[in-house]
Design an enzyme around this catalytic site. Structure first.
Site, mmCIF file in Angstrom:
data_model
loop_
_atom_site.group_PDB
_atom_site.id
_atom_site.type_symbol
_atom_site.label_atom_id
_atom_site.label_comp_id
_atom_site.label_asym_id
_atom_site.label_seq_id
_atom_site.Cartn_x
_atom_site.Cartn_y
_atom_site.Cartn_z
ATOM 1 N N ASP A 284 0.869 -1.176 0.000
ATOM 2 C CA ASP A 284 0.000 0.000 0.000
ATOM 3 C C ASP A 284 0.911 1.233 0.000
ATOM 4 O O ASP A 284 2.141 1.120 0.087
ATOM 5 C CB ASP A 284 -0.962 -0.023 1.198
ATOM 6 C CG ASP A 284 -2.188 0.850 0.924
ATOM 7 O OD1 ASP A 284 -2.140 1.671 -0.017
ATOM 8 O OD2 ASP A 284 -3.196 0.732 1.649
HETATM 9 C C1 BGC Z 1 -4.964 3.305 0.206
HETATM 10 C C2 BGC Z 1 -5.147 2.314 -0.920
HETATM 11 C C3 BGC Z 1 -4.950 2.977 -2.252
HETATM 12 C C4 BGC Z 1 -3.591 3.644 -2.265
HETATM 13 C C5 BGC Z 1 -3.257 4.289 -3.591
HETATM 14 C C6 BGC Z 1 -3.717 4.139 0.055
HETATM 15 O O1 BGC Z 1 -3.701 5.178 0.959
HETATM 16 O O2 BGC Z 1 -4.952 2.623 1.434
HETATM 17 O O3 BGC Z 1 -6.420 1.733 -0.818
HETATM 18 O O4 BGC Z 1 -5.087 2.044 -3.270
HETATM 19 O O5 BGC Z 1 -3.569 4.629 -1.256
HETATM 20 O O6 BGC Z 1 -4.003 5.401 -3.842
#
Ligand code: BGC
Length: 757
Positions: A284
């Site tokens: 993530d």
């Molecule tokens: C989130 C994810 C997301 C990623 C990219 C993160 O903060 O937890 O769900 O896909 O950002 O935008």
């Protein structure tokens, strides 16, 4: 020196060779490419960047990102969209790097791309897998038209904690329904051919258990026993993997003290060795670097740990990019590990057909015809109205007459900014239909007086936190008293009041956890005052999570839960309010009586001291101040018509381990409208080696039944539906009696049983 026995040596060689053979890609082009790559180029493929603000203001990528692509230091980008911009980025990778490897282009297309569908918790409330699948197909069509080939969805985290803001992004509390939705979304995004220009790679996230963060506080620790994990939280991820999802995103939380991003048990032992996942794992957003704050060491140490654990791609943090070479030199990671991660990224690119044509998603003519088309918007309207849940219909106030005199009040009644819902970064609020406009579209003959009536919240500091992506809570210059007066005057002149209240979009979502989940006090005052007018009041309630609405349920008002409905919000709400569509949604996460009751969900256990009677008894597992039951049970939702269940039958009173069993029931539409009902089946394994839930969802079917009509519905329990993970984590069914309940929500009383031999 001791001699190593020949047999041991041979065995070791065999194991090494077969491990190597296993590591080889089945795609010869990928192996050929790997042969040519330097270690730096391989590490470069493991790096995922987002150019961020640079994109919006014109230049395709910010200076640094551009330079990094040229240097072969980037495997993928996200936050870049539009066929022309993506083409420019792709061109740099293809034409200006030594090996010309194209980029993965990612995006968070969570509930629709530009055609925003209801937020996922709302979509789940449709219980309509075919519809959910179609929304994913449309999302893929629109996103790929804009150059995107990799989606960071579906989010399948089970959550039983509505304090957690991201409960809005998932399917709710139940693994059986959650698994069905995971399959519907993965197959919608990917279909059966990733090389087609209108499909994209799906990513199941956030692996794993992210929805069980302690106290519902985002990014918080998770501590959970394996039995609960395997039975209740892991199934939807597994369902996505079994459906062929091509990538997995690791979560922010730790599990047993090891952050998911660096958790070898999770990313290798379980995901690859046990479940057979063959795609790639991405972290993530900076979750690799966050292992430093978790307390696991410096960037080099945590990057090596994550690679060892089975992470393939590092989102944004550049830990892999900046430290893996050093770790390789120091023997902390192996070249094989780097090659293997790179291999998985290249395989994904190959599956997308990017090596054949890196510009297959860059057809400049597509956005115009594929994005926000009439058909796509029609689907958004259909999905939205099917997601609404009628919680209460006081004196059958709903549906309203299309020529009624209506006071349409409330801070969300004409708020274009709050219709799309959280995590809709690819959507644009300017395309959203506000409710006032929808009412005028659907009921042109109605006499509507609009009054804001209240602020979403009167708290300026709170509003600032909610307004980080633009104005969501706009505090009026007028005093609350003036606004209330205006609303009450409108109510006085009307036949009926429709009050639209609840949460602004960013009151749920990432980093939007709350310890109080009631309607904000500013709006409660408005609702109370309206209820006292004696006029029929319909509360159209917006939120991305279950709310505590015990007070409102006790008022003489009707309540229609509409989540954040997406781009067609106003039209869809008007469709239901004026009876063009009979509501059929059912909630997929129990609504608690108060925050202290959390977690409360339908598959709780009996305990050794169950609360058996209606009246309170000492020394039972209960509370002094509220009942154990939730305010609104899982699976609940009313219709403008009524359904009567009867004649439950089981086709075999005794079955063997490999035999399915069919349960049939008669459902009659006893009211005055045609309508859809979600017929639900709950199972209770009466005696088994680990304590069973009192009941748990194991089947459902959404059916249309015309007024006066009677239908026989058959639901099948497969042998796997009777299985659970026991204390040794074996997935088994144990002989004995199974009770079956069928009905329109998780309190279903119609019962039968069968015995498993
Ligand atoms: C989130 C994810 C997301 C990623 C990219 C993160 O903060 O937890 O769900 O896909 O950002 O935008």
């Amino acid at each position: 020196m001791k001699r190593i026995p020949f047999i041991l040596l041979a065995l070791t060689m065999f194991v090494c060779l077969s491990a190597k053979a296993q590591a080889q890609s089945s795609i010869p082009q990928v192996e050929a490419l790997l042969e040519k790559m330097t270690i730096e180029e391989k590490i470069g493929q493991l790096n995922l960047l987002t150019p961020g603000g640079g994109v919006a203001t014109g230049s395709v990528v910010s200076e640094n990102v551009e330079a990094k692509i040229k240097a072969g230091n980037v495997g993928g980008l996200f936050g870049v969209a539009g066929p022309d911009k993506v083409r420019m980025a792709q061109k740099i990778a293809v034409e200006q790097t030594r090996l010309g490897i194209p980029l993965l282009i990612g995006s968070d297309v969570i509930h629709g791309y530009k055609t925003t569908f209801p937020l996922p918790l709302g979509l789940a409330a449709t219980w309509d897998m075919e519809l959910i699948n179609r929304t994913a197909q449309v999302a893929a069509k629109e996103a790929t038209a804009d150059g995107i080939n990799w989606n960071f969805s579906p989010m399948v985290d089970i959550s039983r904690d509505p304090r957690w803001g991201r409960i809005s992004e998932g399917a709710g509390e139940d693994p059986f329904l959650g698994s069905a939705i995971a399959r519907a979304m993965v197959t919608g995004y990917q279909q059966d051919d990733l090389t087609r220009p209108n499909t994209m790679i799906a990513t199941v996230k956030h692996f794993a258990l992210y929805g069980a963060a302690e106290g519902g506080r985002d990014y918080n620790s998770v501590d959970m026993g394996r039995v609960k994990m395997f039975n209740d939280y892991l199934p939807p991820y597994k369902a996505a993997i079994d459906a062929g999802v091509a990538s997995v995103m690791s979560s922010f939380n730790d599990i047993d003290g090891v952050p998911a991003t660096g958790n070898k048990w999770l990313l290798t032992d379980l995901l690859r060795d046990k479940w057979g996942f063959k795609g790639f794992v991405v972290s993530d957003y900076t979750s690799l670097n966050e292992m430093i704050a978790h307390g696991l060491g410096n960037l080099q140490a945590v990057s090596a740990q994550a690679l060892n654990a089975g992470l393939d791609m590092d989102m944004v943090g550049e830990g892999f990019l900046t430290t893996l070479k050093k770790s390789l030199d120091e023997g902390k990671v192996t070249e094989d590990e780097i090659t293997q991660a790179c291999r998985r990224i290249l395989e994904a690119k190959y599956k997308l057909g990017l090596f054949e044509d890196p510009y297959r998603y860059n057809d400049e003519t597509r956005p115009e015809k594929d994005i926000l088309s009439k058909d796509n918007r029609a689907l958004a309207r259909e999905a939205a109205r099917k997601s609404f849940v009628l919680l209460k219909n006081e004196n059958n106030t709903l549906p309203l007459k299309k020529d009624a005199k209506i006071a349409l009040v409330g801070p969300l009644a004409d708020s274009q900014n709050n219709m799309l819902g959280t995590w809709s970064p690819t959507g644009d609020t300017k395309y959203a239909v506000p409710i006032l406009e929808g009412f005028k579209n659907v009921a042109a003959g109605a006499k509507i007086t609009y009054a804001k009536g209240a602020n979403i919240s009167n708290d300026k500091a709170f509003a600032e936190k909610i307004n980080v992506f633009g104005p969501r809570i706009e505090i009026d210059e007028r005093t609350p008293e003036t606004m209330l007066k205006e609303a009450l005057e409108a109510a006085k002149k009307a036949d009926v009041v429709v009050a639209v209240a609840g949460e602004a979009t960013e009151m749920t979502g990432e980093a939007s956890s709350m310890t109080s989940i009631s309607i904000p006090e500013s709006q409660k005052m408005l609702i109370r005052a309206l209820a006292k007018t004696g006029k029929p009041v319909v509360l159209v309630l917006m939120s991305g999570r279950p709310l505590t609405i015990e007070e409102e349920m006790g008022l003489p008002v009707s309540i229609l839960q509409v989540w954040h409905p997406g781009v067609e919000a106003g039209n869809a709400i008007a469709d239901v309010v004026f009876g063009n569509y009979n509501p059929s949604g059912k909630i997929t996460a129990s609504w608690p009586r108060n925050v202290g009751q959390i977690p409360v969900y339908h598959s709780m256990k009996n305990t050794g001291r169950p609360e058996l009677k209606k009246e309170w008894e000492k020394f039972k597992s209960s509370y002094l101040d509220v009942d154990n039951s939730p305010l609104i049970p899982f699976g609940f939702g009313l219709s403008y018509t009524t359904f009567e269940y009867s004649d439950i039958k089981v086709d075999h009173s005794e079955i063997t381990q490999d035999q399915p069993v069919n349960i049939s029931v008669t459902v009659k539409n006893t009211g005055n409208y045609d309508g859809e009902e979600v017929v639900q089946l709950y199972l209770h394994d009466v005696v088994r080696s680990i304590t069973p839930p009192k009941r748990t969802l194991k089947g459902f079917q959404k059916v249309m039944i015309n007024k006066g009509e009677r239908k026989t519905i058959t639901l099948t329990l497969t042998p796997d539906d009777l299985k659970f993970y026991n204390g040794n984590l074996d997935f088994i069914a144990e002989p004995g009696v199974f009770e079956v309940y069928v009905g329109g929500n998780s309190d279903a009383q119609l019962k039968t049983q069968f015995t498993l031999k």
